[in-house]
Motif scaffolding. Structure first.
Motif, short mmCIF file in Angstrom:
data_model
loop_
_atom_site.label_atom_id
_atom_site.label_comp_id
_atom_site.label_asym_id
_atom_site.label_seq_id
_atom_site.Cartn_x
_atom_site.Cartn_y
_atom_site.Cartn_z
N CYS A 33 -6.70 8.49 13.52
CA CYS A 33 -7.98 7.59 12.02
C CYS A 33 -6.90 7.41 10.73
N ALA A 34 -7.76 6.87 10.51
CA ALA A 34 -6.88 6.65 8.52
C ALA A 34 -8.04 5.91 7.32
N SER A 35 -7.42 6.39 6.69
CA SER A 35 -8.56 6.24 5.41
C SER A 35 -8.01 5.09 4.77
N GLN A 60 -15.85 6.18 4.54
CA GLN A 60 -15.15 7.04 6.08
C GLN A 60 -13.62 6.20 6.68
N GLU A 61 -13.12 7.61 7.46
CA GLU A 61 -12.28 6.75 7.63
C GLU A 61 -12.55 5.98 9.34
N ALA A 66 -2.98 3.80 10.30
CA ALA A 66 -3.10 3.37 8.67
C ALA A 66 -1.87 2.67 8.57
#
Length: 159
Positions: A33-35, A60-61, A66
Motif C-alpha cells: 500500500c501507498a500513502s 489512509q493508505e 506508490a
C-alpha cells in the motif's frame, strides 16, 4: 511531427505505456500500500507551482503501488488545473470491498461526455489504463455546483 495519420504516434506511445504498465504491475505484487498524502505531495512537486488551492482528506493508505498512485494524482490534478480550477479537493474513501480516490475541481466542467474538451487526452488514457491494470475504473462526472469529479475506484488489493 505530423505524419499522414497523426494518431499513429499516439497509438505507438500508448502501446509503449502498456508495456511499461505490465512491467509495473508485475513489480507491484511486492509493493503493498501507498500513502495517498505522500503521493499527492510528490505529484504536486512534479507539477510545480499551481494557482489552485488544494485541500485534502487523505487519512489512509491505499492498495496501490506508490508510483501508480503518484501518476494518477499528477494527471488528475493537471487536468483540473488545465480546466481553470481555483479549488481542488482530493480525497480517499475505503469501503468494505473497494477504495475510491476523488479529485473534485471547480473548473470549466466537462463540455464533452466522458472527457475534457482540450488537451491530447494522453493523461486521461494513461489514468484509464492504470485503473484498469489494477482492476478498477476511472469515471468523470460533472459536479452539481460546477466543475468535474474524477473518481478512481479499485477493489482491495492484498499486499
Amino acid at each position: 511531427r505530423l505524419q499522414d495519420d497523426p494518431s499513429a504516434g499516439v497509438e505507438r506511445a500508448l502501446e509503449l505505456v502498456d508495456v511499461l504498465l505490465e512491467a509495473a504491475q508485475a513489480e507491484s505484487a511486492t509493493q503493498g500500500c501507498a500513502s495517498a498524502a505522500d503521493c499527492l505531495d510528490e505529484a504536486l512537486r512534479d507539477h510545480g507551482p499551481i494557482a489552485a488551492e488544494v485541500t485534502t482528506d487523505l487519512s489512509q493508505e491505499v492498495p496501490l503501488p506508490a508510483t501508480t498512485l503518484r501518476v494518477l494524482l499528477r494527471n488528475l490534478v493537471a487536468n483540473a488545473v488545465a480546466a481553470g480550477a481555483r479549488h481542488i479537493h482530493v480525497a480517499t474513501v475505503a469501503s468494505a470491498g473497494s477504495w475510491r480516490l476523488t479529485v473534485d475541481d471547480d473548473g470549466v466542467g466537462l463540455p464533452e461526455a466522458g472527457g475534457y474538451a482540450g488537451g491530447s487526452r494522453l493523461g486521461l488514457s494513461l489514468c484509464h489504463r492504470l485503473a484498469d491494470r489494477f482492476g478498477g475504473t476511472l469515471e468523470l462526472a460533472p459536479r452539481a455546483v460546477g466543475g468535474t469529479r474524477a473518481s478512481v475506484v479499485v477493489g482491495r488489493i492484498r499486499p
